[in-house]
Design a protein around this motif. Structure first.
Motif, mmCIF file in Angstrom:
data_model
loop_
_atom_site.group_PDB
_atom_site.id
_atom_site.type_symbol
_atom_site.label_atom_id
_atom_site.label_comp_id
_atom_site.label_asym_id
_atom_site.label_seq_id
_atom_site.Cartn_x
_atom_site.Cartn_y
_atom_site.Cartn_z
ATOM 1 N N PRO A 1 0.832 -1.198 0.000
ATOM 2 C CA PRO A 1 0.000 0.000 0.000
ATOM 3 C C PRO A 1 0.872 1.256 0.000
ATOM 4 O O PRO A 1 2.044 1.219 0.335
ATOM 5 C CB PRO A 1 -0.780 -0.113 1.310
ATOM 6 N N ALA A 2 0.243 2.362 -0.351
ATOM 7 C CA ALA A 2 0.955 3.628 -0.317
ATOM 8 C C ALA A 2 1.180 4.024 1.138
ATOM 9 O O ALA A 2 0.601 3.443 2.043
ATOM 10 C CB ALA A 2 0.130 4.688 -1.026
ATOM 11 N N ARG A 3 2.042 5.003 1.321
ATOM 12 C CA ARG A 3 2.323 5.405 2.690
ATOM 13 C C ARG A 3 2.398 6.911 2.723
ATOM 14 O O ARG A 3 3.114 7.512 1.911
ATOM 15 C CB ARG A 3 3.650 4.801 3.122
ATOM 16 N N HIS A 4 1.671 7.517 3.641
ATOM 17 C CA HIS A 4 1.690 8.978 3.739
ATOM 18 C C HIS A 4 1.623 9.383 5.180
ATOM 19 O O HIS A 4 1.098 8.674 6.031
ATOM 20 C CB HIS A 4 0.497 9.581 2.996
ATOM 21 N N ARG B 1 0.163 11.790 8.185
ATOM 22 C CA ARG B 1 -1.224 12.174 8.420
ATOM 23 C C ARG B 1 -1.321 13.591 8.937
ATOM 24 O O ARG B 1 -0.341 14.181 9.368
ATOM 25 C CB ARG B 1 -1.850 11.218 9.409
ATOM 26 N N THR C 1 -2.783 5.049 3.915
ATOM 27 C CA THR C 1 -1.467 4.674 4.398
ATOM 28 C C THR C 1 -1.565 3.459 5.292
ATOM 29 O O THR C 1 -2.585 3.225 5.926
ATOM 30 C CB THR C 1 -0.849 5.857 5.162
ATOM 31 N N ASP C 2 -0.509 2.685 5.336
ATOM 32 C CA ASP C 2 -0.529 1.538 6.232
ATOM 33 C C ASP C 2 0.073 1.872 7.592
ATOM 34 O O ASP C 2 -0.417 1.440 8.617
ATOM 35 C CB ASP C 2 0.192 0.341 5.590
ATOM 36 N N ILE C 3 1.151 2.647 7.586
ATOM 37 C CA ILE C 3 1.652 3.137 8.877
ATOM 38 C C ILE C 3 1.228 4.583 8.986
ATOM 39 O O ILE C 3 1.471 5.375 8.086
ATOM 40 C CB ILE C 3 3.187 3.109 8.917
ATOM 41 N N LEU D 1 1.082 8.258 11.237
ATOM 42 C CA LEU D 1 1.633 8.990 12.351
ATOM 43 C C LEU D 1 0.791 10.235 12.417
ATOM 44 O O LEU D 1 0.761 10.996 11.460
ATOM 45 C CB LEU D 1 3.098 9.320 12.066
ATOM 46 N N GLU E 1 -0.544 7.948 15.720
ATOM 47 C CA GLU E 1 -1.385 6.793 15.959
ATOM 48 C C GLU E 1 -1.673 6.682 17.447
ATOM 49 O O GLU E 1 -1.093 7.373 18.237
ATOM 50 C CB GLU E 1 -0.664 5.529 15.496
ATOM 51 N N ALA F 1 10.719 4.076 7.873
ATOM 52 C CA ALA F 1 9.728 3.730 6.854
ATOM 53 C C ALA F 1 8.934 4.952 6.433
ATOM 54 O O ALA F 1 8.529 5.053 5.281
ATOM 55 C CB ALA F 1 8.793 2.654 7.394
ATOM 56 N N LEU F 2 8.743 5.882 7.379
ATOM 57 C CA LEU F 2 8.007 7.088 7.037
ATOM 58 C C LEU F 2 8.902 8.190 6.518
ATOM 59 O O LEU F 2 8.454 9.315 6.341
ATOM 60 C CB LEU F 2 7.267 7.615 8.282
#
Lengths: 577, 417
Positions: free
Chosen positions: A387-390, A392, B296-298, B300, B302, B372-373
Motif C-alpha cells: 500500500p501507499a504510505r503517507h 497524516r 497509508t498503512d503506517i 503517524l 497513531e 519507513a516514514l
C-alpha cells in the motif's frame, strides 16, 4: 481290386450326392422359414436372451483383422451380386486389396470358423475339378448368412458413425418444413394417396433422424474439440470464428424453423393425423407374406411413436422443454466454454515466457538475495502489492492552516508551524470496580423537599387566582400592585385575551389556558393609559375594563365597587410563601 | 481549481473518484468476490477516468474487469526496502524463505485446476524446490516435514487468502500445521493472473547482480525524444508523490529536480485534485499528507503506547535537528531517552514498557517506523533526523474522558496551494 475301388467310389459319390441334395433341401427350407419368420418378426435362430451373440465374435478375437477382411470381401462380392465364393477367390480378392496370405490353409480355417459362428454358410462345391487331390479335398462354396450380413452391416455402420463428424444441418430443417407442408396438404384431402403418404412420412422420419443424430454427435464432439484446439493459439482463433458463425447460423435457423414446424404440426394434428399414420402402417405391411393383426397393430404403434417423437422434438410441454430447446441451449452453452478457453490462452500470452518458469526463477532470485531488506525490495518491484504510505494530518491543524496566513514554499519544515497532537491514551486502569456493588441510595428526603416545593407553588398560584378573579368590573389602572406570582397570572390572562382580539375596539371574552378563569376585556376609549405596578416592574398600556371571574365559582349577586375595594385591601398583605 | 464553482453532482462524482483512487493506492489488488467487493464496484464505475488519469500521470496501468481490479503500481524508488509482505494475522514480515515458498506456491497454483488442497500445494512446492539445484545451493531446503516449514507455507497461504487468490472451502490451516488435516481451496484464476506485476519475465533476464535484476524487471521503454524523457520524469515524480510519504529535493537527480522546480505547482495540484491528498510544500521537499488516514498503512500519529512513543521520539529528534542540523543521534542516546519517557509516562503506557531493557526493542521498532516514514535516516553512527520530522509536536496526552468528545472527522476539499 479295381472293381472294389469303383464300387466304393460310386458309393461315396452317391452318398455324397444324396447328402448334398438333402442338405440343399434342408438349407432351402431353413432359409425360407427363416426369411418368412424374420419377415413376421419371429427369428428362431437368433437368441433373444442377453447371452453372447456369436455372430459378433469375430470382431474381438486375435486375428480379427483377417476375419473382418474376409467378411468385407464377401460384402463387396455381394454388391456385385456374386453370392457364392470359393476359398481361392477369397484369397485372390484379399491379396489384391488388403493383404498377402502366407499359407492358404489359414483362409480355409478362417472360413470354417466363420461358419461355426454363423456368419457364413457353406455348401459343397459341385463344380468340376482338375486334379485328384482337389477331388478328395472337401470343397465348399461359402455364402453370407443373413446374420452375418446384418452383423457386417452393423459394424460398417458403427465405423462410419464414429468416423463421421457431427453436423448441425440447417438443410434438414428446411426439408422437414417442406415435407410437413406436403403432409398437411395430404391430410386436407378426403382420400389421400397411400403411396404418397407413406413416402412423405418415411422421408420425414429419415430426415429427422439424421438431423437429430448428427446434431447430437456435433454437440458431443464440441467440448472435445475446444479442449483439443486450445493448445495451439492461431488455429484455435480461426476455429473459434468459424464455430461461432456456425452456431449462430444454426441457432437462428432452428429458432425460425421450430416456430414454423410447431404451427404446421399443430395444424396437421387438428386435421387428424391418425388416418395418415394408419395408411402408412398399412403400406408398410403391403409386401408382407402373411400379415397378422398383431403385425398391423405393431406397425401402427411404431408409426405413432415416431410421430410423437417428432412432435416432442419441436413442441415442448410445460414441464419438459422440447428437444429443440435443449439443443439450442447446449449450442449456446458451448460459447462460454469457448470463451474460458480463450481467456486461459490470453492469460498465458501476457508474458512472453511461461508463467510457471517465471515464478520459479523469481523464487531463485529471492533465495539469492543477500538480506531480508533486499528481499523486500524485490517483493515491491516484482509484485507491487504494497500500500501507499503517507503522513497524516488532522482537522484541527487543517483549520489552523486555513485561518492563518499560508505557509510559503520556501519555509523549512523546521520553521513552519507543526502538527500539535495530543495523543489519546487511556489512563491505566481500573474501569471495573472490584468488590460488592454499592447499595441503592436513599433519596426520600430530597423527594420530600421537591414535593413541598411543588405544593407551595400550587398554593401560591391558587391564591393569586383567587385574588384576581373577583368577578367585578374594574379598570386596569386601578388594579394596584401585584406580587410576582399574581403578576405572572395576570400577564397570562392579558396575553390570552389580547391574542383573541381582532379589532382594537372589540370586547373580548375568553377563558384562560387552564380553563379556570373567564376574562372579559373592553377598551375604555377615553385615551387614558393604565400602569400596572408590581414588585418586579411596571406594565403600561391603554386602559381597559376587565372582568375576571372564576368559571367554577357560584356567581355572587353583588358586583361593582366591591372589587376595587377588595383589590386595594389586598395590597399590603404579604404574599404567602 | 476552485471547487466552489462545481455543482453538487460534480462534487459527488469528484468525491467518489477520489475515494476510488485512494482505495486503489491502499489495496492495489481488489477482487469482486471478497471482503472488498464494494470498493471493487466503485473502481469499476470510474474505471474509464481512473485508467486515463493513471496512464497520463504516474504511468501506471489499471486493469479492471468484472472479476478483479489491479493497479500495477510499479515503484519509482527501487531502494526502498521498508514495505515487506506481511502475514495478515500476526503482522510479521516475510523472510526470504517465506518469499521463496510464496513464489513456488504461486507456481503450483498456476498448474492446478479450479480447486486444490494445501497438501497438494505442499507436495508441488517440494517438487519444485527439489528440481532446482540453485535453490539448494543457497541453503534453502524444503521438506515440509517439520512444524516450522509448514508454518511458512501456511503464512504464504494466508497472504494468498487475503489477496483473494484462494478462497477457503473446507478445513482449517491450524489443523494442517498440526498435521491433522488438510484444507480445500477454490482457486480464483483472474486474481492469480493479476498478482505478478512484471514487464519482463525473470526467466529472460540474464543478469546476476541484484540491482541489475531489479531494474530489468521494472524497465519500461519510452521513446528517447524530449517528450519521452519529460514523460518519464513526470511519471517518476508522480509515482513518488503518490506512493512515498515525503519526497526530498536532495534525494532527486538534477534532471528530475529541474523538472520539478518548473512544474511543481501543476503537478502537485493534479495529484491533490485527483486523490484528495493535501500537499505540504516546503523548502526541503514535498509531502502529500492524508487527512482521512485511509491511504497509508503506517500512520503517524497513531494511538496507543507505540504511537505516543513514536511521537515523543519524533519530537526529540526534531529538537535535535533544530539545534544541531545534520549531526547524527547515537542510538544509545535514544535508548536512554526512551527509558526516561517510560518512567515518566508509566501510568499511561503499557505495563511491559517499564520492564528493564524493554526500551531497546521498543526504540528499534520505533526507529524502523520512522525510517519507513522517511523521517529519519540510518547511518553507521546512529540516525540522522530528516527535515520532515519537525512537523510533529506533542501536546499533553489526552487521557480518556478528560478532553471531552472526539472531534468528528470530516472530509474536506481544500484548494491546493
Amino acid at each position: 481290386m479295381a472293381q472294389y475301388h469303383g464300387f466304393i467310389r460310386l458309393f461315396i459319390v452317391s452318398t455324397r450326392f444324396y447328402r448334398l441334395r438333402a442338405s440343399r433341401a434342408r438349407a432351402h427350407e431353413r432359409r425360407s422359414t427363416r426369411i418368412g419368420a424374420c419377415r413376421l418378426g419371429r427369428c428362431p435362430n437368433v437368441s433373444t436372451s442377453a447371452s453372447r451373440l456369436k455372430t459378433f465374435a469375430y470382431v474381438n478375437v486375435e486375428s480379427a483383422a483377417l476375419y473382418r477382411d474376409v467378411m468385407r470381401t464377401f460384402m463387396e462380392a455381394k454388391e456385385r451380386f456374386s453370392l457364392h465364393l470359393r476359398p481361392h477367390e477369397v484369397q485372390a480378392a484379399l491379396s489384391v486389396s488388403h493383404r498377402v496370405i502366407d499359407d492358404p490353409p489359414s483362409i480355409e480355417t478362417a472360413l470354417q470358423q466363420l461358419c461355426e459362428w454363423g456368419n457364413l454358410e457353406r455348401h459343397p462345391d459341385t463344380a468340376d475339378v482338375a486334379t485328384v487331390e482337389e477331388f478328395y479335398r472337401p470343397r465348399f462354396l461359402y455364402q453370407l448368412t443373413p446374420e452375418g450380413e446384418a452383423a457386417e452391416k452393423a459394424i460398417a455402420f458403427y465405423s462410419d458413425e464414429i468416423l463421421r463428424s457431427g453436423e448441425l444441418q440447417t438443410a434438414a430443417l428446411t426439408d422437414i418444413v417442406a415435407l410437413l407442408q406436403e403432409l398437411e396438404g395430404l391430410g386436407a384431402e378426403t382420400s389421400p394417396d397411400e403411396g404418397r403418404t407413406h413416402r412423405t412420412l418415411s422421408s420425414l422420419r429419415s430426415r429427422f433422424e439424421e438431423l437429430t443424430s448428427r446434431a447430437q454427435a456435433f454437440i458431443g464432439s464440441l467440448q472435445r474439440s475446444i479442449d483439443l484446439h486450445g493448445a495451439k493459439v492461431v488455429e484455435f482463433l480461426t476455429y473459434k470464428e468459424t464455430l461461432i458463425n456456425y452456431l449462430e447460423r444454426f441457432i437462428g435457423e432452428l429458432r425460425l424453423a421450430t416456430a414454423e414446424i410447431a404451427t404446421t404440426l399443430e395444424r396437421i394434428e387438428a386435421g387428424g393425423v391418425e388416418r395418415l399414420l394408419g395408411m402408412a402402417a398399412q403400406r408398410d405391411l403391403a409386401d408382407a407374406v402373411a400379415a397378422t393383426d398383431d403385425d398391423r397393430t405393431a406397425a401402427a404403434a411404431r408409426w405413432r411413436a415416431r410421430w410423437s417423437g417428432l412432435r416432442s422434438w419441436f413442441i415442448g410441454r410445460v414441464d419438459a422443454p422440447s428437444q429443440a430447446e435443449v439443443l439450442r441451449s447446449r449450442a449456446r452453452s458451448a460459447i462460454p466454454s469457448l470463451l474460458s478457453a480463450i481467456i486461459s490462452i490470453n492469460d498465458r500470452r501476457v508474458t512472453r515466457s511461461d508463467r510457471v518458469t517465471d515464478l520459479r526463477v523469481l523464487a531463485r532470485w529471492f533465495a539469492e538475495a543477500d538480506s531480508d531488506h533486499d528481499a523486500h525490495r524485490l517483493w515491491r518491484a516484482a509484485f507491487a502489492l504494497a500500500p501507499a504510505r503517507h503522513l497524516r494530518i488532522d482537522d484541527a491543524t487543517l483549520d489552523e492552516r486555513e485561518s492563518a496566513p499560508p505557509v510559503l514554499p520556501q519555509t523549512s519544515w523546521l520553521d513552519s508551524p507543526p502538527l500539535r497532537i495530543a495523543p489519546r491514551l487511556r489512563r491505566l486502569g481500573w474501569h471495573v470496580h472490584r468488590g460488592r456493588p454499592p447499595n441503592v441510595i436513599d433519596r426520600s428526603s430530597e423527594k420530600a423537599m421537591l414535593r413541598a416545593d411543588a405544593e407551595a407553588e400550587a398554593a401560591q398560584l391558587a391564591t393569586a387566582q383567587q385574588r384576581l378573579a373577583t368577578g367585578g368590573l374594574t379598570r386596569l389602572s386601578e388594579l394596584g400592585v401585584l406580587n410576582p406570582v399574581e403578576f405572572d397570572v395576570f400577564l397570562d390572562l392579558l396575553g390570552e385575551t389580547l391574542a383573541m382580539r381582532v379589532d382594537r375596539d372589540d370586547t373580548v371574552c375568553t377563558i384562560s389556558s387552564d380553563g379556570s378563569l373567564r376574562i372579559t376585556l373592553r377598551p375604555t376609549r377615553d385615551g387614558s393609559t393604565a400602569v400596572i405596578r408590581s414588585t418586579i416592574g411596571r406594565l403600561s398600556g391603554p386602559d381597559h375594563f376587565i372582568t375576571i371571574e372564576d368559571v367554577f365559582a357560584v356567581p355572587s349577586p353583588a358586583v361593582g365597587d366591591r372589587t376595587v375595594g377588595t383589590l386595594s385591601s389586598s395590597y399590603g398583605r404579604e404574599p404567602v410563601v | 481549481m476552485n471547487t466552489k464553482h462545481l455543482t453538487p453532482t460534480e462534487l459527488a462524482v469528484t468525491a467518489e473518484r477520489q475515494r476510488a483512487l485512494r482505495t486503489l493506492l491502499r489495496y492495489p489488488l481488489l477482487s469482486a468476490s471478497g471482503s472488498r467487493s464494494a470498493e471493487a464496484g466503485l473502481v469499476r464505475r470510474h474505471a474509464v477516468w481512473l485508467r486515463d488519469w493513471l496512464a497520463r500521470n504516474p504511468g501506471w496501468s489499471l486493469q479492471v474487469d468484472s472479476e478483479v481490479a489491479r493497479l500495477r503500481k510499479t515503484p519509482a524508488d527501487l531502494l526502498d526496502g521498508t514495505r515487506p509482505a506481511r502475514d495478515p494475522l500476526n503482522n510479521t514480515d516475510f523472510t526470504r524463505r517465506r518469499y521463496v515458498i510464496f513464489c513456488l506456491a504461486l507456481a503450483a497454483l498456476e498448474r492446478s485446476d479450479r480447486q486444490t488442497t494445501l497438501g497438494k500445494m505442499a507436495n508441488e512446492v517440494v517438487g519444485f524446490a527439489a528440481a532446482d539445484p540453485a535453490l539448494a545451493r543457497t541453503g534453502i531446503v524444503f521438506d515440509l516435514a517439520s512444524h516450522d516449514q509448514r508454518r511458512d507455507l501456511v503464512h504464504a497461504t494466508r497472504l494468498l487468502l487475503e489477496l483473494c487468490v484462494l478462497v477457503r472451502v473446507h478445513g482449517d490451516e491450524q489443523q494442517y500445521l498440526n498435521s491433522q488435516g488438510d484444507v480445500l481451496y477454490n482457486v480464483n484464476r483472474p486474481a492469480l493472473a493479476a498478482v505478478l506485476n512484471i514487464k519482463r519475465g525473470p526467466s529472460t533476464v540474464v543478469d546476476t547482480e541484484f540491482d541489475a535484476r531489479l531494474s530489468a524487471l521494472v524497465a519500461e521503454a519510452l521513446p528517447d525524444t524530449d517528450d519521452g524523457r519529460n514523460r518519464r520524469l513526470r511519471s517518476q515524480l508522480t509515482r513518488m508523490l503518490l506512493d512515498d510519504p515525503v519526497v526530498y529535493y536532495d534525494a532527486l537527480d538534477p534532471e528530475s529536480l529541474a523538472y520539478l522546480n518548473s512544474q511543481r505547482a501543476q503537478l502537485v495540484r493534479q495529484i491533490a485534485e485527483a486523490s484528495g491528498l493535501i500537499p505540504e510544500v516546503r523548502r526541503e521537499g514535498i509531502a502529500m499528507v492524508d487527512d482521512a488516514g485511509d491511504v497509508t498503512d503506517i500512520g503517524l500519529p497513531e494511538e496507543g503506547t507505540e504511537g505516543h512513543l513514536t511521537l515523543l521520539l519524533a519530537e526529540f529528534l526534531a529538537n535535535h535537528a533544530r539545534r544541531e542540523p545534520g549531526t547524527p543521534v547515537a542510538e544509545s542516546t535514544l535508548y536512554r531517552h526512551t527509558a526516561r519517557l517510560a518512567a515518566e509516562h508509566r501510568s499511561h503506557w503499557r505495563k511491559s514498557m517499564t520492564e528493564p531493557n524493554a526500551e531497546v526493542p521498543a526504540t528499534s521498532e520505533t526507529i524502523d517506523r520512522l525510517i519507513a516514514l522517511k523521517l529519519v535516516r540510518r547511518v553507521p553512527s546512529g540516525v540522522i533526523p530528516l527535515p520532515a520530522v519537525a512537523r510533529y509536536a506533542v501536546a499533553a496526552p489526552d487521557t480518556d474522558g478528560a478532553a471531552g468528545s472526539r472531534r468528528p472527522r470530516r472530509r474536506r476539499r481544500r484548494e491546493a496551494r
